[in-house]
Enzyme design. Sequence first.
Site, PDB file in Angstrom:
ATOM      1  CG  HIS A   1      38.935  34.355  32.725  1.00 29.66           C
ATOM      2  ND1 HIS A   1      39.209  34.625  34.037  1.00 29.66           N
ATOM      3  CD2 HIS A   1      38.611  33.052  32.649  1.00 29.66           C
ATOM      4  CE1 HIS A   1      39.052  33.509  34.733  1.00 29.66           C
ATOM      5  NE2 HIS A   1      38.690  32.533  33.918  1.00 29.66           N
TER       6      HIS A   1
ATOM      7  CG  ASP B   1      35.310  27.161  28.412  1.00 34.04           C
ATOM      8  OD1 ASP B   1      35.503  25.990  28.753  1.00 34.04           O
ATOM      9  OD2 ASP B   1      34.858  28.031  29.178  1.00 34.04           O
TER      10      ASP B   1
HETATM   11  N1  ACO Z   1      32.765  38.974  23.361  1.00 30.36           N
HETATM   12  C1  ACO Z   1      32.473  40.295  23.192  1.00 30.36           C
HETATM   13  N2  ACO Z   1      32.561  41.226  24.171  1.00 30.36           N
HETATM   14  C2  ACO Z   1      32.947  40.791  25.377  1.00 30.36           C
HETATM   15  C3  ACO Z   1      33.250  39.448  25.635  1.00 30.36           C
HETATM   16  C4  ACO Z   1      33.162  38.529  24.578  1.00 30.36           C
HETATM   17  N3  ACO Z   1      33.434  37.255  24.759  1.00 30.36           N
HETATM   18  N4  ACO Z   1      33.594  39.305  26.927  1.00 30.36           N
HETATM   19  C5  ACO Z   1      33.503  40.533  27.469  1.00 30.36           C
HETATM   20  N5  ACO Z   1      33.109  41.439  26.533  1.00 30.36           N
HETATM   21  C6  ACO Z   1      32.960  42.876  26.722  1.00 30.36           C
HETATM   22  C7  ACO Z   1      31.693  43.214  27.479  1.00 30.36           C
HETATM   23  O1  ACO Z   1      30.606  43.422  26.587  1.00 30.36           O
HETATM   24  C8  ACO Z   1      32.114  44.464  28.198  1.00 30.36           C
HETATM   25  O2  ACO Z   1      32.112  45.513  27.264  1.00 30.36           O
HETATM   26  P1  ACO Z   1      31.750  47.039  27.742  1.00 30.36           P
HETATM   27  O3  ACO Z   1      32.802  47.405  28.751  1.00 30.36           O
HETATM   28  O4  ACO Z   1      31.780  47.840  26.503  1.00 30.36           O
HETATM   29  O5  ACO Z   1      30.364  46.941  28.352  1.00 30.36           O
HETATM   30  C9  ACO Z   1      33.568  44.207  28.567  1.00 30.36           C
HETATM   31  O6  ACO Z   1      34.044  43.290  27.557  1.00 30.36           O
HETATM   32  C10 ACO Z   1      33.752  43.595  29.946  1.00 30.36           C
HETATM   33  O7  ACO Z   1      32.967  42.414  29.999  1.00 30.36           O
HETATM   34  P2  ACO Z   1      32.217  41.877  31.291  1.00 30.36           P
HETATM   35  O8  ACO Z   1      31.068  41.002  30.875  1.00 30.36           O
HETATM   36  O9  ACO Z   1      31.917  43.018  32.199  1.00 30.36           O
HETATM   37  O10 ACO Z   1      33.345  41.006  31.933  1.00 30.36           O
HETATM   38  P3  ACO Z   1      33.150  39.948  33.068  1.00 30.36           P
HETATM   39  O11 ACO Z   1      34.451  39.829  33.764  1.00 30.36           O
HETATM   40  O12 ACO Z   1      31.941  40.239  33.886  1.00 30.36           O
HETATM   41  O13 ACO Z   1      32.798  38.618  32.253  1.00 30.36           O
HETATM   42  C11 ACO Z   1      33.010  36.639  31.014  1.00 30.36           C
HETATM   43  C12 ACO Z   1      33.704  37.631  31.959  1.00 30.36           C
HETATM   44  C13 ACO Z   1      31.631  36.218  31.563  1.00 30.36           C
HETATM   45  C14 ACO Z   1      33.871  35.390  30.902  1.00 30.36           C
HETATM   46  C15 ACO Z   1      32.838  37.324  29.636  1.00 30.36           C
HETATM   47  O14 ACO Z   1      34.097  37.693  29.105  1.00 30.36           O
HETATM   48  C16 ACO Z   1      32.097  36.439  28.627  1.00 30.36           C
HETATM   49  O15 ACO Z   1      30.857  36.432  28.610  1.00 30.36           O
HETATM   50  N6  ACO Z   1      32.843  35.662  27.791  1.00 30.36           N
HETATM   51  C17 ACO Z   1      32.202  34.753  26.872  1.00 30.36           C
HETATM   52  C18 ACO Z   1      31.750  33.496  27.618  1.00 30.36           C
HETATM   53  C19 ACO Z   1      32.924  32.607  28.006  1.00 30.36           C
HETATM   54  O16 ACO Z   1      33.814  32.339  27.224  1.00 30.36           O
HETATM   55  N7  ACO Z   1      32.860  32.108  29.252  1.00 30.36           N
HETATM   56  C20 ACO Z   1      33.881  31.204  29.788  1.00 30.36           C
HETATM   57  C21 ACO Z   1      34.713  31.890  30.830  1.00 30.36           C
HETATM   58  S1  ACO Z   1      36.006  30.865  31.386  1.00 30.36           S
HETATM   59  C22 ACO Z   1      35.250  29.787  32.424  1.00 30.36           C
HETATM   60  O17 ACO Z   1      34.256  30.018  33.060  1.00 30.36           O
HETATM   61  C23 ACO Z   1      35.844  28.493  32.522  1.00 30.36           C
END
Ligand code: ACO
Length: 430
Positions: free
Chosen positions: A303, A360
């Site tokens: 998140h 979620d």
């Molecule tokens: N699985 C694996 N790796 C992940 C995940 C995940 N679910 N989420 C983040 N990471 C990793 C990224 O690859 C990144 O790694 P790095 O630093 O080595 O490049 C690091 O964690 C940071 O991730 P970001 O994408 O930069 O984090 P951001 O804050 O931009 O994204 C998000 C948050 C979009 C929710 C992300 O965690 C994600 O895609 N999660 C899966 C989708 C999801 O569950 N979305 C629902 C969110 S809640 C909502 O909207 C109601």
Amino acid sequence: MGTATLIIDGKSYELPTFVGSEGERAIDISKLREKTGYITYDPGLGNTGMCKSAITYIDGDAGILRYRGIPIEQFAEHPNFIEVAWLLIFGRLPTKDELARFSERLTQNAPLHEAMRHHFEGFPVNAPPMAVVSAMISTLSCFHYHLFNDDSQFEELAARLISKVRTIAAYAYKRSIGRPYIYPDPRLRYCANLLHMMFSMPYDQYIVDPDIEDALNLVFILHADHEQNCSTTAVRVVGSSRANLFASCAAGVCALWGPLHGGANVEVMEMLEKIHQGGLTPEKYIELAKDKSSPVRLMGFGHRVYKNYDPRAKMLKAACDRVFAKLKRRDPLLDIARKLEELALKDSYFIERKLYPNVDFYSGILFRAIGIPTEMFTVMFAIGRLPGWIAQWKEQHDEANAKIVRPRQIYTGETQHDYVPFEQRRAPSA
Ligand code: ACO
């Protein structure tokens, strides 16, 4: 109020700072460009406060979520989504009379205009329900525009939207399965009425289990607001042009639809199904989610704000346990979700990046237990989030000095060059 000193090329600039009621500190850069000629660059706006807001407080490090100051956990005992909706929109808990008046407005406004009911026939049977819902919320603007410019009618306007979105959602579902539309029943409360419209048939009344009704109230409450997330920001951006409430909330539905936002609950179920059907083990899935050469992510994890367990996920996990115990059922997908969570929470990849279950991760399993089909999950999220969008829209609308949202950019394209006639153009070499 304090000041921050910014030094650019040896020259100092004083910028005002201020602190929110829970101690968040901000630098006011509203005069930055005027004073320095610089703008800020913040892709994804992770460091940008777009507004001051008194609606929802999140401490992502501590895993805290409060609506108008009240911890989210305190709504779990006798969950009443409509009471929470009123709280979010009007800023305090309603009195009994206020809640009764609002509930009456919801009851009166539950049916759609008959002309709108016919609109559903124009959509393909397999149309994505979020497309139908956003289109139909926009369509509401055609029928209720006379309320738009009269602030004294705001409560009525909000009630119409909250009530009718439920009928729209149920009809979108009925259209998708080719079953008859069921009119709302004025004797039923908000969530029970939604279940009735989704699952009753003209010859077979769906009997609503009070525990299922409570579970749906709780899920909606847990989705009701989450400060400046992607869809709420969309609502505020559209509303900042003084677009009406319905048009602004239709934009919110579109933003929520994406798989990185509200659409994640569907992706979670697809992930769990894939593992259940034997394509992958939970261990293998975790490995894939960590592999940077694969596009796979552990859906329902991570998140932008929470760097701790999302408190909503915690409550949904407990609600799953309660509902399955009551129904005397097991869901293999719940077992897989628990296994994935267990593996992820002890894996250094997820620990280092502070990736925990988000709202979620368990909501889909609970929706499934309630009987909601997967393709309707994100629509359920939208129904739950609507009071938050309305509250945020109203807060912005009521602000005396609200500005249209119009960010800047750093232009990185071609610098000036001349138009070239066709005969002198060369195709780029392969
Ligand atoms: N699985 C694996 N790796 C992940 C995940 C995940 N679910 N989420 C983040 N990471 C990793 C990224 O690859 C990144 O790694 P790095 O630093 O080595 O490049 C690091 O964690 C940071 O991730 P970001 O994408 O930069 O984090 P951001 O804050 O931009 O994204 C998000 C948050 C979009 C929710 C992300 O965690 C994600 O895609 N999660 C899966 C989708 C999801 O569950 N979305 C629902 C969110 S809640 C909502 O909207 C109601």
